[in-house]
Motif scaffolding. Sequence first.
Motif, PDB file in Angstrom:
ATOM      1  N   VAL A  71     100.448  -5.993  25.604  1.00 48.63           N
ATOM      2  CA  VAL A  71     101.043  -5.322  27.007  1.00 48.63           C
ATOM      3  C   VAL A  71     101.659  -4.313  26.970  1.00 48.63           C
ATOM      4  O   VAL A  71     102.403  -4.163  25.858  1.00 48.63           O
ATOM      5  N   ALA A  72     101.707  -3.699  28.113  1.00 49.08           N
ATOM      6  CA  ALA A  72     102.760  -2.546  28.264  1.00 49.08           C
ATOM      7  C   ALA A  72     103.962  -3.184  28.712  1.00 49.08           C
ATOM      8  O   ALA A  72     104.275  -4.332  28.979  1.00 49.08           O
ATOM      9  N   GLY A  73     105.199  -2.451  28.564  1.00 45.53           N
ATOM     10  CA  GLY A  73     106.525  -2.644  29.108  1.00 45.53           C
ATOM     11  C   GLY A  73     107.312  -3.331  27.785  1.00 45.53           C
ATOM     12  O   GLY A  73     106.623  -3.238  26.399  1.00 45.53           O
ATOM     13  N   ASP A  74     108.761  -3.889  28.247  1.00 46.68           N
ATOM     14  CA  ASP A  74     109.426  -4.211  27.200  1.00 46.68           C
ATOM     15  C   ASP A  74     109.446  -5.923  27.093  1.00 46.68           C
ATOM     16  O   ASP A  74     110.279  -6.562  26.717  1.00 46.68           O
ATOM     17  N   ARG A  75     108.601  -6.591  27.819  1.00 50.86           N
ATOM     18  CA  ARG A  75     108.356  -7.996  27.848  1.00 50.86           C
ATOM     19  C   ARG A  75     106.989  -8.512  27.083  1.00 50.86           C
ATOM     20  O   ARG A  75     106.071  -7.913  27.291  1.00 50.86           O
ATOM     21  N   ALA A  76     107.365  -9.616  26.666  1.00 46.93           N
ATOM     22  CA  ALA A  76     106.229 -10.306  25.856  1.00 46.93           C
ATOM     23  C   ALA A  76     105.137 -10.919  26.522  1.00 46.93           C
ATOM     24  O   ALA A  76     105.616 -11.576  27.660  1.00 46.93           O
ATOM     25  N   LEU A  77     103.830 -10.874  26.335  1.00 45.41           N
ATOM     26  CA  LEU A  77     102.699 -11.483  26.948  1.00 45.41           C
ATOM     27  C   LEU A  77     103.098 -13.099  26.984  1.00 45.41           C
ATOM     28  O   LEU A  77     103.105 -13.974  27.851  1.00 45.41           O
ATOM     29  N   TYR A  78     103.481 -13.490  25.828  1.00 45.89           N
ATOM     30  CA  TYR A  78     104.125 -14.693  25.497  1.00 45.89           C
ATOM     31  C   TYR A  78     104.820 -14.862  24.268  1.00 45.89           C
ATOM     32  O   TYR A  78     104.833 -13.776  23.476  1.00 45.89           O
ATOM     33  N   ASN A  79     105.457 -15.907  24.016  1.00 41.34           N
ATOM     34  CA  ASN A  79     106.508 -16.146  23.059  1.00 41.34           C
ATOM     35  C   ASN A  79     106.408 -17.672  22.485  1.00 41.34           C
ATOM     36  O   ASN A  79     105.837 -18.264  23.485  1.00 41.34           O
ATOM     37  N   LEU A  80     106.867 -17.979  21.348  1.00 41.51           N
ATOM     38  CA  LEU A  80     106.848 -19.147  20.729  1.00 41.51           C
ATOM     39  C   LEU A  80     108.158 -19.679  20.161  1.00 41.51           C
ATOM     40  O   LEU A  80     108.946 -19.010  19.654  1.00 41.51           O
ATOM     41  N   TYR A  81     108.636 -20.723  20.613  1.00 43.61           N
ATOM     42  CA  TYR A  81     110.017 -21.511  20.340  1.00 43.61           C
ATOM     43  C   TYR A  81     109.627 -22.213  18.891  1.00 43.61           C
ATOM     44  O   TYR A  81     108.702 -23.068  18.856  1.00 43.61           O
ATOM     45  N   PHE A  82     110.681 -22.061  17.988  1.00 49.31           N
ATOM     46  CA  PHE A  82     110.667 -22.844  16.686  1.00 49.31           C
ATOM     47  C   PHE A  82     112.169 -23.510  16.652  1.00 49.31           C
ATOM     48  O   PHE A  82     113.201 -23.126  16.987  1.00 49.31           O
ATOM     49  N   ILE A  83     112.076 -24.557  15.867  1.00 46.60           N
ATOM     50  CA  ILE A  83     113.389 -24.731  15.188  1.00 46.60           C
ATOM     51  C   ILE A  83     113.182 -25.307  13.769  1.00 46.60           C
ATOM     52  O   ILE A  83     112.135 -25.360  13.070  1.00 46.60           O
ATOM     53  N   TRP A  84     114.372 -25.035  13.092  1.00 41.64           N
ATOM     54  CA  TRP A  84     114.569 -25.221  11.681  1.00 41.64           C
ATOM     55  C   TRP A  84     115.605 -26.296  11.399  1.00 41.64           C
ATOM     56  O   TRP A  84     116.778 -26.129  11.825  1.00 41.64           O
ATOM     57  N   ALA A  85     115.039 -27.349  10.810  1.00 37.22           N
ATOM     58  CA  ALA A  85     116.103 -28.751  11.166  1.00 37.22           C
ATOM     59  C   ALA A  85     116.032 -29.518   9.854  1.00 37.22           C
ATOM     60  O   ALA A  85     115.105 -29.245   9.000  1.00 37.22           O
ATOM     61  N   MET A  86     116.753 -30.435   9.914  1.00 38.13           N
ATOM     62  CA  MET A  86     116.941 -31.100   8.499  1.00 38.13           C
ATOM     63  C   MET A  86     116.959 -32.657   8.990  1.00 38.13           C
ATOM     64  O   MET A  86     117.473 -33.018  10.231  1.00 38.13           O
TER      65      MET A  86
END
Length: 353
Positions: free
Chosen positions: A238-253
Amino acid sequence: MTSRQEIRLVPITLRSLALAAGLASLAGLATAQEVTLRFQHFVSPKSANPTYFMDPWVKAIEEQSGGRIKVELYPAMALGGKAQSQYDLIRDGVIDGGWVIPGYQPGRFPEAEALELPFMMPKSGEVASVAAWNFTQKHLMDDFADVHLIAAHMHGPGLVHKKGPAITSVEDFDGLKLRGPSRPATLLLEKLGATPVGMPVPGFPEALAKGVLDGGVITWEMSPSLKLDELTDSHTDVAGDRALYNLYFIWAMNKAKYESLPDDLKAVIDANSGLMASAWAGKAHDTGDVEGRDAMAAAGNEIGEISAEETDRIEALGEDVTAEWIAEVTARGLDGAALVEDARAMVAAAVEQ
């Protein structure tokens, strides 16, 4: 009276006992302070996060611990289980740590979805990850209380990869079967007229190859390792400076494993955790995005960008998704509006830094 023979035997026995006890003590000390950790993820070892975050993170842990911590990193779920079960594998101690997408278990971590709503995040994984870590500290620590959180981050901007020509309008989504990685992403695809298919990343290439899907949404950086240069023809942002979508992750122990470490080895993990590690993980995606886009262009695939006018139409549909999400989670007892407000404020603060 003690015999001369007995006198000779006593000191020899004591010396032997002392030596044995000393060796046992040293062996016990080494055992207590030398640790092997088995971490697992679900993508190719050549993709961006393993290359630019996980592998360097492992190296830092091993070097800073003086070799007393060894981290074995297993790609592509090599230790078993599915990507969707990764959180539980860590929690239950089946593995010592790893990479988790909470969205792979829809509804389990609803507050985290606020970070994944359409057009929420900037087109920088590093900046988005600063916001994600701060949001996590305020809203999500209870959700992840049964693991030891090392980092919380976002990838770079998600975009549409499909067979055939690039998308130029909202109407081009109509009827397309597109893979989505999370509930917010699939809600947006549905609003756009596509048929969303929720699917973890390992199954995406096979579904494309078999014709089950017309395409899907994912990042630039994953494109080479998924062979999207061969399996798709076009890649549209898409145009502009924002993402169409994004995904959240964790790095965990695993929590018990972390707590079993001596304090000085905990300190090594801690020194490579938190905001710094989250931004580091996000930046890894940014590096991979540049490489992935270049690889798709070099393969001769079409690189498209939806016009500003059509992006506005998509963003309006994204606002509908956000409004409906607020209503839904509020009905479940959460303050959806406050979650969205906080996410936006933390993004704005991260962008300004």
